[in-house]
Scaffold this motif. Sequence first.
Motif, PDB file in Angstrom:
ATOM      1  N   PRO A   1       0.535   2.272 -11.201  1.00 55.68           N
ATOM      2  CA  PRO A   1      -0.792   2.444 -10.593  1.00 55.68           C
ATOM      3  C   PRO A   1      -0.689   3.164  -9.242  1.00 55.68           C
ATOM      4  CG  PRO A   1      -0.128   0.138 -10.497  1.00 55.68           C
ATOM      5  CD  PRO A   1       0.964   0.886 -11.197  1.00 55.68           C
ATOM      6  N   GLU A   2      -1.379   4.267  -9.140  1.00 56.98           N
ATOM      7  CA  GLU A   2      -1.353   5.035  -7.894  1.00 56.98           C
ATOM      8  C   GLU A   2      -2.139   4.299  -6.813  1.00 56.98           C
ATOM      9  OE1 GLU A   2       0.563   7.656  -7.338  1.00 56.98           O
ATOM     10  OE2 GLU A   2       1.213   7.581  -9.419  1.00 56.98           O
ATOM     11  N   GLY A   3      -1.722   4.459  -5.601  1.00 61.68           N
ATOM     12  CA  GLY A   3      -2.380   3.838  -4.458  1.00 61.68           C
ATOM     13  C   GLY A   3      -1.354   3.376  -3.447  1.00 61.68           C
ATOM     14  N   GLU A   4      -1.787   3.294  -2.216  1.00 59.93           N
ATOM     15  CA  GLU A   4      -0.900   2.888  -1.141  1.00 59.93           C
ATOM     16  C   GLU A   4      -0.550   1.411  -1.259  1.00 59.93           C
ATOM     17  OE1 GLU A   4      -0.661   3.035   3.756  1.00 59.93           O
ATOM     18  OE2 GLU A   4      -2.536   3.547   2.744  1.00 59.93           O
ATOM     19  N   ARG A   5       0.709   1.092  -0.986  1.00 54.45           N
ATOM     20  CA  ARG A   5       1.170  -0.298  -0.939  1.00 54.45           C
ATOM     21  C   ARG A   5       1.328  -0.682   0.520  1.00 54.45           C
ATOM     22  NH1 ARG A   5       0.676   1.741  -5.979  1.00 54.45           N
ATOM     23  NH2 ARG A   5       1.825   0.590  -7.534  1.00 54.45           N
ATOM     24  N   ARG A   6       0.831  -1.865   0.862  1.00 51.26           N
ATOM     25  CA  ARG A   6       0.940  -2.353   2.241  1.00 51.26           C
ATOM     26  C   ARG A   6       1.440  -3.790   2.225  1.00 51.26           C
ATOM     27  NH1 ARG A   6      -2.995   0.221   5.707  1.00 51.26           N
ATOM     28  NH2 ARG A   6      -1.912  -0.886   7.358  1.00 51.26           N
ATOM     29  N   VAL A   7       2.263  -4.135   3.193  1.00 50.89           N
ATOM     30  CA  VAL A   7       2.715  -5.508   3.370  1.00 50.89           C
ATOM     31  C   VAL A   7       2.189  -5.980   4.712  1.00 50.89           C
ATOM     32  CG1 VAL A   7       4.706  -7.039   3.608  1.00 50.89           C
ATOM     33  CG2 VAL A   7       4.795  -5.140   1.979  1.00 50.89           C
TER      34      VAL A   7
ATOM     35  N   GLN B   1      -8.583  -0.756   7.332  1.00 52.75           N
ATOM     36  CA  GLN B   1      -7.380   0.072   7.174  1.00 52.75           C
ATOM     37  C   GLN B   1      -6.688  -0.151   5.826  1.00 52.75           C
ATOM     38  OE1 GLN B   1      -3.846  -1.073   9.571  1.00 52.75           O
ATOM     39  NE2 GLN B   1      -5.125  -2.794  10.285  1.00 52.75           N
ATOM     40  N   TYR B   2      -7.077  -1.211   5.108  1.00 53.32           N
ATOM     41  CA  TYR B   2      -6.482  -1.533   3.812  1.00 53.32           C
ATOM     42  C   TYR B   2      -7.327  -1.023   2.644  1.00 53.32           C
ATOM     43  CZ  TYR B   2      -3.749  -4.570   6.801  1.00 53.32           C
ATOM     44  OH  TYR B   2      -2.942  -5.060   7.800  1.00 53.32           O
ATOM     45  N   ALA B   3      -8.306  -0.174   2.942  1.00 52.96           N
ATOM     46  CA  ALA B   3      -9.191   0.350   1.890  1.00 52.96           C
ATOM     47  C   ALA B   3      -8.377   1.031   0.795  1.00 52.96           C
ATOM     48  CB  ALA B   3     -10.198   1.321   2.490  1.00 52.96           C
ATOM     49  N   ASP B   4      -8.658   0.663  -0.439  1.00 45.85           N
ATOM     50  CA  ASP B   4      -8.006   1.231  -1.626  1.00 45.85           C
ATOM     51  C   ASP B   4      -6.491   1.052  -1.644  1.00 45.85           C
ATOM     52  OD1 ASP B   4     -10.456   2.083  -2.723  1.00 45.85           O
ATOM     53  OD2 ASP B   4     -10.410   3.880  -1.473  1.00 45.85           O
ATOM     54  N   SER B   5      -5.998   0.016  -0.992  1.00 45.12           N
ATOM     55  CA  SER B   5      -4.568  -0.276  -0.973  1.00 45.12           C
ATOM     56  C   SER B   5      -4.266  -1.511  -1.803  1.00 45.12           C
ATOM     57  CB  SER B   5      -4.091  -0.547   0.460  1.00 45.12           C
ATOM     58  OG  SER B   5      -4.231   0.577   1.274  1.00 45.12           O
ATOM     59  N   TYR B   6      -3.013  -1.622  -2.180  1.00 44.22           N
ATOM     60  CA  TYR B   6      -2.488  -2.840  -2.784  1.00 44.22           C
ATOM     61  C   TYR B   6      -1.762  -3.575  -1.662  1.00 44.22           C
ATOM     62  CZ  TYR B   6      -3.387  -0.377  -7.160  1.00 44.22           C
ATOM     63  OH  TYR B   6      -3.983   0.308  -8.193  1.00 44.22           O
ATOM     64  N   VAL B   7      -2.102  -4.844  -1.457  1.00 44.57           N
ATOM     65  CA  VAL B   7      -1.603  -5.550  -0.275  1.00 44.57           C
ATOM     66  C   VAL B   7      -0.820  -6.805  -0.667  1.00 44.57           C
ATOM     67  CG1 VAL B   7      -2.231  -6.639   1.914  1.00 44.57           C
ATOM     68  CG2 VAL B   7      -3.589  -4.724   1.040  1.00 44.57           C
ATOM     69  N   ALA B   8       0.358  -6.950  -0.064  1.00 46.53           N
ATOM     70  CA  ALA B   8       1.166  -8.154  -0.210  1.00 46.53           C
ATOM     71  C   ALA B   8       1.103  -8.907   1.115  1.00 46.53           C
ATOM     72  CB  ALA B   8       2.610  -7.801  -0.540  1.00 46.53           C
TER      73      ALA B   8
ATOM     74  N   LEU C   1      -9.627  -9.299   3.077  1.00 47.69           N
ATOM     75  CA  LEU C   1      -9.165  -8.089   2.408  1.00 47.69           C
ATOM     76  C   LEU C   1      -9.984  -7.753   1.171  1.00 47.69           C
ATOM     77  CD1 LEU C   1      -5.352  -8.737   2.728  1.00 47.69           C
ATOM     78  CD2 LEU C   1      -6.542  -6.702   3.578  1.00 47.69           C
ATOM     79  N   GLN C   2     -10.612  -8.733   0.581  1.00 44.74           N
ATOM     80  CA  GLN C   2     -11.311  -8.578  -0.694  1.00 44.74           C
ATOM     81  C   GLN C   2     -12.274  -7.387  -0.736  1.00 44.74           C
ATOM     82  OE1 GLN C   2     -14.693  -9.300  -1.763  1.00 44.74           O
ATOM     83  NE2 GLN C   2     -14.086  -8.766  -3.837  1.00 44.74           N
ATOM     84  N   PRO C   3     -13.067  -7.144   0.289  1.00 41.54           N
ATOM     85  CA  PRO C   3     -13.984  -5.986   0.204  1.00 41.54           C
ATOM     86  C   PRO C   3     -13.282  -4.624   0.258  1.00 41.54           C
ATOM     87  CG  PRO C   3     -14.702  -7.539   1.905  1.00 41.54           C
ATOM     88  CD  PRO C   3     -13.336  -7.957   1.482  1.00 41.54           C
ATOM     89  N   PHE C   4     -12.021  -4.597   0.669  1.00 44.92           N
ATOM     90  CA  PHE C   4     -11.334  -3.324   0.900  1.00 44.92           C
ATOM     91  C   PHE C   4     -10.195  -3.042  -0.069  1.00 44.92           C
ATOM     92  CE2 PHE C   4     -12.929  -4.887   5.019  1.00 44.92           C
ATOM     93  CZ  PHE C   4     -13.794  -3.848   5.333  1.00 44.92           C
ATOM     94  N   ALA C   5      -9.320  -4.005  -0.268  1.00 41.86           N
ATOM     95  CA  ALA C   5      -8.095  -3.792  -1.038  1.00 41.86           C
ATOM     96  C   ALA C   5      -8.349  -3.785  -2.536  1.00 41.86           C
ATOM     97  CB  ALA C   5      -7.075  -4.871  -0.690  1.00 41.86           C
TER      98      ALA C   5
END
Length: 168
Positions: A24-30, A59-66, A87-91
């Motif tokens: 899945p394409e998209g930025e990963r953030r921790v 800043q976490y818009a459209d990202s996958y977050v751990a 994070l729910q509205p963004f990630a």
Amino acid sequence: MAEEIVNRVAQSKLITFDLEELYPEGERRVLDIKEWLYEGLILREKEFRFKVDEHDWSQYADSYVALTCSSDAIVPGWAFMLLASKLQPFAKKVVRGDSETLETLLYQEIIQSLDVSSFEDKPVIIKGCANKPVPENAYLMAIAKIQPVAKSVMYGEACSSVPLHKRK
């Protein structure tokens, strides 16, 4: 006179299953909350909530977050739930754990919903090399999904595969 070279792999019914194609394409953030804790170890609710309220969640818009805590702090479950609610509205997806956990859970969703009917009674090779971070658990999930329908399952490349399963 030279004989014509025939590509038997191209002519075979062998299906290559490449987990990298499902990435899945998209930025990963921790997001490590260690810095949000008193001395990196103690969660003080008032201070923690202040940092949560001051944080720029967009800043976490459209990202996958751990979500993780790299210190040995005991963090109550509600703290990660609070972060997830922000994070729910963004990630695209929020998980508790590290990058490997995030990738594993992403692949779990993808593989569970995968239609494997095209593999029915066919030899399948699960491609082994990947340039993207395909987690090792994804390979285990893939064989569990494919094995019940495939005639045989191998791992690697067509020219050098390792047999894993053959239906009797």
